[in-house]
Write an enzyme that holds these catalytic residues in place. Sequence first.
Site, PDB file in Angstrom:
ATOM      1  N   ARG A  62      32.179  44.539  37.789  1.00 29.81           N
ATOM      2  CA  ARG A  62      32.257  43.218  37.301  1.00 29.81           C
ATOM      3  C   ARG A  62      32.306  42.474  38.895  1.00 29.81           C
ATOM      4  O   ARG A  62      31.601  41.771  39.399  1.00 29.81           O
ATOM      5  CB  ARG A  62      33.549  43.090  37.033  1.00 29.81           C
ATOM      6  N   HIS A  66      29.436  40.439  40.940  1.00 27.87           N
ATOM      7  CA  HIS A  66      30.206  39.072  41.594  1.00 27.87           C
ATOM      8  C   HIS A  66      29.665  38.873  42.932  1.00 27.87           C
ATOM      9  O   HIS A  66      28.693  37.962  43.783  1.00 27.87           O
ATOM     10  CB  HIS A  66      30.956  38.670  40.928  1.00 27.87           C
ATOM     11  N   ASP A  74      27.382  42.023  50.207  1.00 32.70           N
ATOM     12  CA  ASP A  74      27.721  42.446  51.109  1.00 32.70           C
ATOM     13  C   ASP A  74      29.641  42.380  51.636  1.00 32.70           C
ATOM     14  O   ASP A  74      29.862  42.699  52.732  1.00 32.70           O
ATOM     15  CB  ASP A  74      27.269  41.678  52.781  1.00 32.70           C
ATOM     16  N   GLU A  88      34.876  33.060  49.023  1.00 31.57           N
ATOM     17  CA  GLU A  88      34.610  33.237  47.000  1.00 31.57           C
ATOM     18  C   GLU A  88      35.714  33.680  46.038  1.00 31.57           C
ATOM     19  O   GLU A  88      35.744  33.394  45.125  1.00 31.57           O
ATOM     20  CB  GLU A  88      33.604  34.568  47.618  1.00 31.57           C
ATOM     21  N   ASN A  94      35.662  32.951  40.170  1.00 33.22           N
ATOM     22  CA  ASN A  94      36.383  34.714  40.197  1.00 33.22           C
ATOM     23  C   ASN A  94      37.764  35.244  40.161  1.00 33.22           C
ATOM     24  O   ASN A  94      38.546  35.584  40.520  1.00 33.22           O
ATOM     25  CB  ASN A  94      35.663  34.867  42.359  1.00 33.22           C
ATOM     26  N   HIS A 196      28.885  44.589  29.617  1.00 26.65           N
ATOM     27  CA  HIS A 196      29.819  43.527  28.864  1.00 26.65           C
ATOM     28  C   HIS A 196      30.398  45.003  27.419  1.00 26.65           C
ATOM     29  O   HIS A 196      31.155  44.636  27.099  1.00 26.65           O
ATOM     30  CB  HIS A 196      29.106  42.623  28.278  1.00 26.65           C
ATOM     31  N   THR A 197      30.212  45.778  27.497  1.00 24.60           N
ATOM     32  CA  THR A 197      30.161  46.851  26.634  1.00 24.60           C
ATOM     33  C   THR A 197      31.603  47.536  27.169  1.00 24.60           C
ATOM     34  O   THR A 197      32.480  48.373  26.071  1.00 24.60           O
ATOM     35  CB  THR A 197      29.532  47.935  26.884  1.00 24.60           C
TER      36      THR A 197
END
Length: 328
Positions: A62, A66, A74, A88, A94, A196-197
Amino acid sequence: MHSSQLLILLIVSVILTSSCGVNAQLQRDFYRNSCPNVESIVRSAVEDKFKQTIVTAAATLRLFFHDCFIQGCDASIILRSSGNNTAEKDHPENLSLAGDGFDTVIKAKAAVDNVPACNNKVSCADILAMAARDVVALAGGPNYAVELGRRDGRMSSQTSVQNNLPHSSSDLEKLLPMFASRGLTIRHLIALSGAHTLGFSHCNQFSSRIYNFSSTHKVDPTIDAPYAKKLQEMCPQDAPPGVVIPMDPDTPHVFDNTYYKNLQSGKGLFTSDQTLFTKRGSRRIVNIFASNRTAFERVFIAAMTKLGRFGVKTGNLGEIRKDCAVVN
């Protein structure tokens, strides 16, 4: 050849060169001379972390998504807030990122830099890309080659997060243009959603689907009724913020295609999941992935590779951070 035809060829050549130039600098063997054993070093560190914490796989995968989706791959997602700048990672979207994802990259970076020949030669962005691949394989998914050569960004601001991440309440119409702007097709979108498994979700990400959904339905009618009842039991309306449940109710720790079988049964946890099956344009692909795990994995690899090229910094752009959490 007419001058007009020559001009068209020149224009096409410029377009192709400009669109492929950055990606061409990513190479599977980018570190063959500077740190030839980087793949095995990272993999060993990731394996150690994977054995320690069960959420490592989902958290690391994940984190990669994101990072790439916000402003390109980066490693800016890993930078800490400083002074008057909120990074971020501290944006509300987040805050649910599990610390184990960050820790995976930090530990892998330390292992790489602990090798004298590799010290400060490998970017945090590349380590995150390799780590994401490695956790997928460790969780039972496919192993694949990762393109390398990214450099780390020097900027991270929560303002860049706004409108740059898919939301759990988004439907297919909202998701498609967001993915398309990053060069990803509907097949890529559906394959990446298969991540999402793995992992868990906080109740507030889907509570609107199981409580007072609309004026005519208390529960979202696209949810399987017994599954909705189970969700209500696990996530009562007064559930503490820390309560989490598996996104895949059947095999939450295994990277497989059960996610798509769940969609067929009305067991997609988020609106952004179930919309992939309720919409005719994407249902056919969901059905293919549900019946053919190899097909899913093939498209997933292509999607991760394509996503891994988005917004990368190479050459003289960016830097190789000594500490993944702060700029040099």
